[in-house]
Motif scaffolding. Structure first.
Motif, mmCIF file in Angstrom:
data_model
loop_
_atom_site.group_PDB
_atom_site.id
_atom_site.type_symbol
_atom_site.label_atom_id
_atom_site.label_comp_id
_atom_site.label_asym_id
_atom_site.label_seq_id
_atom_site.Cartn_x
_atom_site.Cartn_y
_atom_site.Cartn_z
ATOM 1 N N ARG A 1 1.201 -1.085 -0.084
ATOM 2 C CA ARG A 1 -0.041 0.232 0.024
ATOM 3 C C ARG A 1 0.765 1.223 -0.182
ATOM 4 N NH1 ARG A 1 -4.921 -1.521 2.003
ATOM 5 N NH2 ARG A 1 -4.893 -4.131 2.875
ATOM 6 N N PRO A 2 1.838 1.746 -1.318
ATOM 7 C CA PRO A 2 2.174 2.724 -1.330
ATOM 8 C C PRO A 2 1.793 4.011 -0.877
ATOM 9 C CG PRO A 2 1.955 1.486 -3.719
ATOM 10 C CD PRO A 2 1.571 1.272 -2.619
ATOM 11 N N LYS A 3 2.991 4.904 -0.777
ATOM 12 C CA LYS A 3 2.364 6.189 -0.552
ATOM 13 C C LYS A 3 2.928 6.906 -1.654
ATOM 14 C CE LYS A 3 2.555 6.221 4.589
ATOM 15 N NZ LYS A 3 3.310 6.448 5.628
ATOM 16 N N LEU A 4 2.359 7.943 -2.154
ATOM 17 C CA LEU A 4 2.985 8.543 -4.054
ATOM 18 C C LEU A 4 3.261 9.494 -2.893
ATOM 19 C CD1 LEU A 4 2.749 8.326 -6.596
ATOM 20 C CD2 LEU A 4 0.884 9.900 -6.464
ATOM 21 N N SER A 5 4.945 9.121 -3.620
ATOM 22 C CA SER A 5 5.705 10.269 -3.171
ATOM 23 C C SER A 5 6.877 10.262 -4.088
ATOM 24 C CB SER A 5 6.964 9.781 -1.236
ATOM 25 O OG SER A 5 7.166 8.635 -1.871
ATOM 26 N N GLY A 6 7.989 11.569 -3.967
ATOM 27 C CA GLY A 6 9.287 10.922 -4.978
ATOM 28 C C GLY A 6 9.761 9.485 -4.786
ATOM 29 N N ALA A 7 9.930 9.258 -3.715
ATOM 30 C CA ALA A 7 10.930 8.363 -3.613
ATOM 31 C C ALA A 7 10.586 6.977 -4.714
ATOM 32 C CB ALA A 7 11.697 8.176 -2.478
ATOM 33 N N VAL B 1 8.449 7.210 -6.919
ATOM 34 C CA VAL B 1 8.140 7.032 -8.288
ATOM 35 C C VAL B 1 9.199 7.316 -9.140
ATOM 36 C CG1 VAL B 1 7.931 9.562 -9.333
ATOM 37 C CG2 VAL B 1 6.167 9.196 -8.186
ATOM 38 N N ILE B 2 10.685 7.036 -8.231
ATOM 39 C CA ILE B 2 11.998 6.969 -8.537
ATOM 40 C C ILE B 2 11.882 5.680 -8.260
ATOM 41 C CG2 ILE B 2 14.703 7.543 -8.039
ATOM 42 C CD1 ILE B 2 13.555 10.165 -7.699
ATOM 43 N N TYR B 3 11.318 5.163 -7.883
ATOM 44 C CA TYR B 3 12.090 3.716 -7.261
ATOM 45 C C TYR B 3 11.663 3.038 -8.720
ATOM 46 C CZ TYR B 3 11.502 -1.508 -6.017
ATOM 47 O OH TYR B 3 11.177 -2.165 -6.034
ATOM 48 N N MET B 4 10.240 3.144 -8.621
ATOM 49 C CA MET B 4 9.302 2.759 -9.970
ATOM 50 C C MET B 4 9.828 2.940 -11.507
ATOM 51 S SD MET B 4 7.462 0.391 -9.186
ATOM 52 C CE MET B 4 6.688 -0.183 -7.656
ATOM 53 N N ALA B 5 10.333 4.538 -11.585
ATOM 54 C CA ALA B 5 10.546 4.684 -12.480
ATOM 55 C C ALA B 5 11.661 3.795 -12.701
ATOM 56 C CB ALA B 5 11.209 6.277 -12.917
ATOM 57 N N ASN B 6 12.634 3.513 -12.198
ATOM 58 C CA ASN B 6 14.318 3.017 -12.001
ATOM 59 C C ASN B 6 13.775 1.311 -12.605
ATOM 60 O OD1 ASN B 6 16.360 5.137 -12.138
ATOM 61 N ND2 ASN B 6 16.122 5.146 -10.077
ATOM 62 N N ARG B 7 13.143 1.244 -11.832
ATOM 63 C CA ARG B 7 12.718 -0.458 -12.066
ATOM 64 C C ARG B 7 12.030 -0.869 -13.070
ATOM 65 N NH1 ARG B 7 13.283 -5.404 -9.165
ATOM 66 N NH2 ARG B 7 11.271 -6.471 -9.410
ATOM 67 N N TYR B 8 11.088 0.031 -13.823
ATOM 68 C CA TYR B 8 10.446 -0.412 -14.782
ATOM 69 C C TYR B 8 9.939 0.269 -15.461
ATOM 70 C CZ TYR B 8 7.889 -3.291 -11.593
ATOM 71 O OH TYR B 8 7.374 -4.013 -10.345
ATOM 72 N N LEU B 9 11.136 1.514 -16.087
ATOM 73 C CA LEU B 9 11.351 2.067 -17.776
ATOM 74 C C LEU B 9 12.421 1.367 -18.069
ATOM 75 C CD1 LEU B 9 10.894 5.847 -16.644
ATOM 76 C CD2 LEU B 9 9.761 4.371 -18.840
ATOM 77 N N VAL B 10 13.217 1.185 -17.418
ATOM 78 C CA VAL B 10 14.479 -0.040 -17.742
ATOM 79 C C VAL B 10 13.961 -1.148 -18.303
ATOM 80 C CG1 VAL B 10 16.355 -1.295 -16.970
ATOM 81 C CG2 VAL B 10 16.508 1.201 -15.575
ATOM 82 N N LEU B 11 12.503 -1.847 -17.660
ATOM 83 C CA LEU B 11 12.274 -3.140 -18.230
ATOM 84 C C LEU B 11 11.713 -2.696 -19.356
ATOM 85 C CD1 LEU B 11 11.482 -5.975 -17.472
ATOM 86 C CD2 LEU B 11 9.363 -5.599 -16.292
ATOM 87 N N ALA B 12 10.881 -1.961 -19.621
ATOM 88 C CA ALA B 12 10.401 -1.295 -20.716
ATOM 89 C C ALA B 12 11.009 -1.203 -21.749
ATOM 90 C CB ALA B 12 9.348 -0.426 -20.368
ATOM 91 N N GLY B 13 12.131 -0.361 -20.987
ATOM 92 C CA GLY B 13 13.101 -0.258 -22.662
ATOM 93 C C GLY B 13 13.946 -1.040 -23.712
ATOM 94 N N VAL B 14 14.430 -2.357 -22.876
ATOM 95 C CA VAL B 14 14.991 -3.643 -22.577
ATOM 96 C C VAL B 14 14.227 -4.425 -23.425
ATOM 97 C CG1 VAL B 14 15.894 -6.059 -22.070
ATOM 98 C CG2 VAL B 14 16.484 -3.604 -20.868
ATOM 99 N N MET B 15 12.764 -4.771 -23.166
ATOM 100 C CA MET B 15 11.471 -5.188 -24.004
ATOM 101 C C MET B 15 11.735 -4.459 -24.768
ATOM 102 S SD MET B 15 11.226 -8.043 -21.518
ATOM 103 C CE MET B 15 10.115 -8.553 -22.749
ATOM 104 N N TYR B 16 11.832 -3.669 -24.808
ATOM 105 C CA TYR B 16 11.183 -2.873 -26.383
ATOM 106 C C TYR B 16 12.542 -2.984 -27.294
ATOM 107 C CZ TYR B 16 9.532 0.639 -29.466
ATOM 108 O OH TYR B 16 8.906 1.005 -30.975
#
Length: 163
Positions: free
Chosen positions: A44-50, A52-67
């Motif tokens: 149950r995450p609180k929407l915070s800067g940390a 958002v940065i964690y999710m961006a680091n994790r899932y943008l890399v995954l999306a870029g790799v898959m693409y």
């Protein structure tokens, strides 16, 4: 009959494709084996800067790799080849350089409480993005009958021979 140079180029192209796929699968494997830790941590995450940065680091890399998997290499239509080449390079540049640059700048700002230092770190961390984006200007897509969609350097690319 194919020349030895053509055979060597095709072999090198296949080796690059297999290397990209194996690296992508290592990233996917890492995401799969650590998903339970992520779910436990951010149930149950609180929407915070940390967060958002964690999710961006994790899932943008995954999306870029898959693409960036080389399935688009086998496109034989010149228009689709050029569009795929441009989009893959743009997406991989953004996902590769922006999240770590932002993270480094925010870390510097938190530790030092100095906005100028954080901005310098952000600019320095994002400089490979700018250099690679400028070099994309001299890259053109070409359809090779054997290797599919490939990148070719133009003759006006400074300091680089035509590929």
């Amino acid at each position: 009959m194919a020349s030895e140079q053509t055979v060597a180029e095709v072999d090198a192209s296949h080796a690059r494709s297999y290397t990209v796929v194996s690296a992508a699968m290592m990233v996917v494997y890492n995401h799969v084996i650590t998903i339970h830790e992520e779910v436990a941590q951010y149930r149950r995450p609180k929407l915070s800067g940390a967060f958002v940065i964690y999710m961006a680091n994790r899932y943008l890399v995954l999306a870029g790799v898959m693409y960036s998997l080389p399935f688009w290499l086998y496109v034989r239509a010149p228009a689709l080849c050029a569009a795929g080449m441009l989009s893959i390079n743009t997406i991989s540049l953004v996902t590769m350089y922006i999240p770590p640059a932002v993270f480094s700048a925010l870390r510097a700002w938190v530790l030092l409480r100095s906005i100028p230092v954080a901005l310098v770190i952000l600019l320095c961390s994002a400089s490979p993005l700018v250099v690679n984006a400028v070099l994309l200007h001299w890259v053109a897509a070409a359809v090779d009958p054997v290797r599919g969609c490939i990148a070719r350097g133009t003759s006006s690319m400074p300091g680089h021979p035509q590929l």
